[in-house]
Design an enzyme around this catalytic site. Structure first.
Site, short mmCIF file in Angstrom:
data_model
loop_
_atom_site.label_atom_id
_atom_site.label_comp_id
_atom_site.label_asym_id
_atom_site.label_seq_id
_atom_site.Cartn_x
_atom_site.Cartn_y
_atom_site.Cartn_z
N ASP A 125 36.12 47.03 25.85
CA ASP A 125 36.22 46.41 27.17
C ASP A 125 35.10 46.99 28.02
O ASP A 125 34.47 47.98 27.64
CB ASP A 125 37.59 46.73 27.80
CG ASP A 125 37.71 46.15 29.21
OD1 ASP A 125 37.39 44.97 29.40
OD2 ASP A 125 38.10 46.90 30.13
N SER A 126 34.91 46.38 29.18
CA SER A 126 33.90 46.90 30.10
C SER A 126 34.35 48.23 30.74
O SER A 126 33.53 48.94 31.30
CB SER A 126 33.67 45.88 31.21
OG SER A 126 34.91 45.52 31.79
N CYS A 137 38.45 42.11 26.58
CA CYS A 137 37.83 41.84 27.88
C CYS A 137 37.74 40.32 27.97
O CYS A 137 37.13 39.67 27.12
CB CYS A 137 36.44 42.46 27.93
SG CYS A 137 35.52 42.05 29.42
N ASN A 138 38.39 39.77 28.99
CA ASN A 138 38.38 38.32 29.14
C ASN A 138 37.00 37.79 29.48
O ASN A 138 36.63 36.70 29.07
CB ASN A 138 39.36 37.89 30.22
CG ASN A 138 40.79 38.01 29.76
OD1 ASN A 138 41.35 37.07 29.23
ND2 ASN A 138 41.37 39.18 29.93
N GLU A 143 40.28 50.36 38.35
CA GLU A 143 39.43 51.46 37.88
C GLU A 143 39.66 52.71 38.74
O GLU A 143 39.54 53.83 38.26
CB GLU A 143 37.94 51.07 37.95
CG GLU A 143 37.50 50.04 36.92
CD GLU A 143 37.28 50.61 35.52
OE1 GLU A 143 36.94 51.79 35.39
OE2 GLU A 143 37.46 49.84 34.54
N CYS A 149 42.42 38.75 32.87
CA CYS A 149 41.49 39.88 32.93
C CYS A 149 42.30 41.07 32.45
O CYS A 149 43.43 41.28 32.91
CB CYS A 149 41.03 40.10 34.37
SG CYS A 149 40.12 41.63 34.61
N HIS A 180 42.11 44.06 32.99
CA HIS A 180 42.45 45.08 34.00
C HIS A 180 43.73 44.74 34.77
O HIS A 180 44.38 45.63 35.31
CB HIS A 180 41.31 45.21 35.03
CG HIS A 180 40.15 46.02 34.57
ND1 HIS A 180 39.34 45.65 33.54
CD2 HIS A 180 39.65 47.19 35.05
CE1 HIS A 180 38.38 46.56 33.38
NE2 HIS A 180 38.55 47.50 34.28
N1 DGL Z 1 38.23 43.75 31.77
C1 DGL Z 1 37.39 42.71 32.29
C2 DGL Z 1 37.97 41.36 31.94
O1 DGL Z 1 38.98 41.28 31.26
C3 DGL Z 1 37.24 42.79 33.76
C4 DGL Z 1 36.37 43.89 34.26
C5 DGL Z 1 34.94 43.50 34.42
O2 DGL Z 1 34.60 42.70 35.31
O3 DGL Z 1 34.15 44.00 33.65
O4 DGL Z 1 37.43 40.36 32.32
#
Ligand code: DGL
Length: 279
Positions: free
Chosen positions: A14-15, A77-78, A156, A188, A190
């Site tokens: 993931d990011s 990560c979406n 975060e 997402c 997160h």
């Molecule tokens: N985890 C990312 C997602 O699922 C969101 C965080 C980001 O913008 O990198 O899209």
């Protein structure tokens, strides 16, 4: 490299910390699997970046995990799932599971009135990944989408039950709840971290955590290919991040509800040096 060993770990990236919501579900459904997680905490968020940047980062993240001999990759990560998954599947032979299909299918099963809300990053919403997939599944669905970019820094930061998070949620979710949706996709990874606040604000809607749906899909996938880890021991979980391991550890422990002691720092320069060209 042999991808097909049962005991090889599953790679998840993931990011940032969002993919932990997927780790939590995989650990529930598949406790004997070994997991290697990479969170690109130095470059989060991806959701505000251009498609070409997200694709480039996603390729680097995947190459990092391939070096760890993973047997499959979960794109937790979406944003990457929306923007880059087809590129990754073309570029790499390893099986890759993303968030959009399992999340969409779970929402379709959940809705009674066919009115589904989707929240996600700017990139996920602008790329219409969920709405396209949902329409493919059932053209009669009514889909209401909203980008909620501020949820990512709030998660975060670990502001899981903070007043500021509630105010932001009220602002973002107003239109969706007024649209009489009965199902809301947390599009997402997160967002499930903030699910308590989202649930309180959204009221009586069914929240869809794509991570749960993805974990079920991973189990089916591994079983179908004889790749499920048959060890009777609990799997090991190793974490890699591109910035400040301690911060990741603190939030991860709070979110996962258990101690983690193996968070390693990845050199960002090394990550950036992975070639973008085919291997
Ligand atoms: N985890 C990312 C997602 O699922 C969101 C965080 C980001 O913008 O990198 O899209």
């Amino acid at each position: 490299m042999n991808f097909m060993e049962k005991s090889n770990p599953i790679g998840i990236f993931d990011s940032g910390i969002g993919g932990l919501t997927v780790v939590k579900q995989i650990a529930n459904f598949l406790p004997n699997e070994n997991l290697i997680y990479f969170g690109d905490t130095a470059r989060v968020p991806y959701g505000t970046k251009s498609n070409s940047t997200v694709i480039e980062y996603a390729i680097q993240d995947t190459k990092f995990l391939l070096e760890k001999n993973v047997k499959m990759i979960i794109v937790a990560c979406n944003t990457v799932s929306s923007v880059a998954i087809e590129h990754l599947r073309k570029e790499f032979k390893i099986p890759i599971i993303g968030m959009i299909d399992p999340g969409s299918e779970a929402a379709l099963r959940a809705t009674k009135n066919k009115r589904i809300g989707v929240i996600g990053t700017n990139a996920t919403i602008n790329n219409k990944a969920y709405s396209s997939r949902l329409k493919e599944l059932d053209e009669n669905l009514l889909i209401f989408e909203k980008a909620c970019p501020l949820f990512v820094p709030l998660a975060e930061e670990g502001w899981l039950d903070h007043n500021a998070t509630r105010l932001v949620a009220e602002e973002y979710l107003r239109e969706l709840t007024e649209s009489k949706i009965d199902t809301l996709i947390l599009g997402c990874t997160h967002y499930p971290i903030l699910s308590e606040t989202i649930r309180n604000v959204a009221g009586k809607v069914k929240l869809i955590d794509s991570g749960i749906a993805a974990a079920k899909l991973v189990e089916q996938y591994l079983e179908g290919r004889g790749l499920k880890n048959t060890s009777h021991q609990l799997g090991y979980h190793e974490y890699y991040v591109s910035d400040i391991p301690q911060k990741f550890k603190d939030i991860a422990e709070r979110f996962l509800g258990n101690k983690i002691d193996n968070v390693h720092k990845v050199d960002l320069e090394k990550l950036m040096n992975y070639s973008v060209k085919s291997e």
